[in-house]
Enzyme design. Structure first.
Site, PDB file in Angstrom:
ATOM      1  N   TYR A 136      -2.717   1.595   6.054  1.00  0.00           N
ATOM      2  CA  TYR A 136      -1.733   0.441   6.134  1.00  0.00           C
ATOM      3  C   TYR A 136      -0.496   1.406   5.639  1.00  0.00           C
ATOM      4  CZ  TYR A 136       1.038  -3.763   5.000  1.00  0.00           C
ATOM      5  OH  TYR A 136       2.100  -4.714   5.167  1.00  0.00           O
ATOM      6  N   ASP A 183     -10.354  -0.785   2.141  1.00  0.00           N
ATOM      7  CA  ASP A 183      -9.580  -2.024   2.531  1.00  0.00           C
ATOM      8  C   ASP A 183     -10.075  -2.511   3.558  1.00  0.00           C
ATOM      9  OD1 ASP A 183      -7.505  -3.471   3.539  1.00  0.00           O
ATOM     10  OD2 ASP A 183      -5.819  -2.092   3.299  1.00  0.00           O
ATOM     11  N   LYS A 241      -3.505 -12.462   4.574  1.00  0.00           N
ATOM     12  CA  LYS A 241      -3.900 -12.546   5.943  1.00  0.00           C
ATOM     13  C   LYS A 241      -5.002 -13.322   6.270  1.00  0.00           C
ATOM     14  CE  LYS A 241      -1.125  -8.842   5.905  1.00  0.00           C
ATOM     15  NZ  LYS A 241      -1.261  -7.631   5.767  1.00  0.00           N
TER      16      LYS A 241
HETATM   17  C1  LIG Z   1      -0.920  -6.388   4.916  1.00  0.00           C
HETATM   18  C2  LIG Z   1      -1.873  -5.617   4.484  1.00  0.00           C
HETATM   19  C3  LIG Z   1      -1.887  -5.061   3.212  1.00  0.00           C
HETATM   20  C4  LIG Z   1      -0.850  -5.352   2.282  1.00  0.00           C
HETATM   21  O1  LIG Z   1      -1.019  -6.748   1.766  1.00  0.00           O
HETATM   22  P1  LIG Z   1       0.322  -7.618   1.113  1.00  0.00           P
HETATM   23  O2  LIG Z   1      -0.323  -8.944   0.781  1.00  0.00           O
HETATM   24  O3  LIG Z   1       1.262  -7.716   2.482  1.00  0.00           O
HETATM   25  O4  LIG Z   1       0.967  -6.782   0.117  1.00  0.00           O
HETATM   26  C5  LIG Z   1      -2.804  -4.139   2.886  1.00  0.00           C
HETATM   27  N1  LIG Z   1      -3.588  -3.712   3.789  1.00  0.00           N
HETATM   28  C6  LIG Z   1      -3.640  -4.306   4.992  1.00  0.00           C
HETATM   29  C7  LIG Z   1      -4.828  -3.847   6.056  1.00  0.00           C
HETATM   30  C8  LIG Z   1      -2.709  -5.173   5.433  1.00  0.00           C
HETATM   31  O5  LIG Z   1      -2.768  -5.752   6.775  1.00  0.00           O
END
Ligand SMILES: *Cc1c(COP(=O)(O)O)cnc(C)c1O
Length: 373
Positions: free
Chosen positions: A99, A171, A196
């Site tokens: 990311y 992640d 998300k």
């Molecule tokens: C959006 C996202 C993040 C970061 O999250 P935030 O809430 O925007 O700080 C980390 N990893 C992935 C895969 C993401 O899509």
């Protein structure tokens, strides 16, 4: 208990004090003590812990099959709390398609924290082995990755990392615990941007870490959160908990729709390549089939006529909303390099889609019209 049932029931049933079926939001920032000074219910101050945040943490730990969870104000804060818990002099291996926020953090902050980073194509066999050093303390994995949907064999990478004495973070934002269970594959900690799919309605920011075991890592990361202050608010914790209740059905339906959309794109003359782990043409298809129960809501594709045509196609979308982020009920479309800005490594012809809950026929028709020149 199966995960669909856990998603609905984990961490809360009926409030014994009021009979309320939906969980309460406790906004209090401070908590009472008895005559001897002992906290009445374990909480003292909101930056350390709070009741609504506790509910979310318990639900997440159960869903992900871990022993404990910590939630944060954002996905970035959650991921970087693990990094900040490492001793200076540590080396971190990350995927080349991590990311982009973490790539910016590695460039702009790791050196100040005394840390070194190596980015490697961890979806390819041998790449992790080549990147490891004696000082490697953390191996960061992301599968499927953002925005190229690369698939890493998590069990294999975790065992290589573990043999080298490094912690393994996955992640899992794109997959959610409904579709992929990194702790069962050897991860020490699973990261989610709850902003998300877990939140699921594009209306809350948050991050979470789920730990395979209670222990030193959990306590070090908790210390980072308490002292540096990246806690989740009660209201945001409540919104993420509310999102979790419908996560299983959303993840399944969005995956089915995404597969339909990906197949339609693959057959489209205006598209040169589709990145979706559920397509037989994806190099990670076999690994994805092994480690995921469905392939998720994210697709990216390359527009045959190049960058300007990709930007124009995004501009012609009517049903897809032009915006970044993912995992909500509404489908989103973006020219990824434009969204990421100067730190972007996204190919210039790449369009990224987040598939929501609309009917697949409507989504395919919208993309077909947008790609027609
Ligand atoms: C959006 C996202 C993040 C970061 O999250 P935030 O809430 O925007 O700080 C980390 N990893 C992935 C895969 C993401 O899509």
């Amino acid at each position: 208990m199966r995960i669909e049932t856990l998603a609905v029931h984990a961490a809360y049933s009926v409030d014994p004090a009021t009979g309320a079926v939906a969980p309460p939001i406790h906004l209090s920032t401070t908590f009472g003590r008895d005559e001897a000074g002992v906290p009445l219910a374990g909480h003292t101050y909101i930056r350390e812990s709070s009741p609504t945040q506790d509910l979310l943490e318990e639900a997440l730990a159960r869903l992900e099959g871990g022993e404990a969870a910590l939630v944060f104000g954002s996905g970035m804060a959650a991921g970087l709390a693990v990094v900040q818990a490492l001793p200076p002099g540590s080396h971190v291996v990350l995927p080349d398609d991590a990311y982009y926020g973490y790539r910016v953090a590695a460039r702009d902050f790791f050196p100040k924290w005394g840390l070194e980073a190596t980015f490697a194509p961890l979806d390819r066999p041998g790449a992790l082995e080549a990147a490891l050093r004696a000082e490697t303390r953390l191996v960061w994995l992301e599968s499927p990755s953002n925005p190229l949907l690369k698939v890493t064999d998590l069990a294999r990478a975790a065992s290589v990392a573990r043999a080298a004495g490094a912690l393994v973070l996955v992640d899992g934002t794109f997959a959610t615990p409904i579709l992929q269970r990194p702790i069962e594959l050897g991860a020490d900690v699973v990261l989610h941007a709850t902003t998300k799919g877990m939140g699921g309605h594009s209306d809350v920011a948050g991050g979470a870490l789920v730990f395979a075991a209670r222990g030193e890592l959990l306590e070090k990361v908790r210390h980072v959160r308490t002292v540096l202050g990246a806690v989740a608010s009660p209201f945001n914790s409540w919104l993420v908990l509310r999102g979790l209740r419908t996560l299983a059905v959303r993840a399944r339906v969005q995956s089915e729709t995404a597969l339909t959309v990906a197949k339609a794109l693959e057959a489209h003359p205006g598209v040169s390549k589709v990145n979706y782990p559920g397509l037989g043409s994806h190099p990670g298809y076999d690994v994805a089939r092994r480690q995921m129960s469905a392939f998720g809501s994210m697709i990216s594709f390359h527009v045959a006529a190049g960058r300007e045509a990709a930007i124009a196609a995004v501009g012609r979308a009517r049903l897809f909303t032009r915006a970044t982020s993912l995992g909500g009920v509404e489908s989103l479309i973006e020219h990824r390099a434009t969204s990421e800005g100067e730190a972007s490594t996204a190919p210039p012809d790449l369009v990224r889609l987040s598939i929501g809950l609309e009917h697949p026929d409507d989504l395919v028709a919208d993309l077909d019209a947008a790609l027609r020149t």
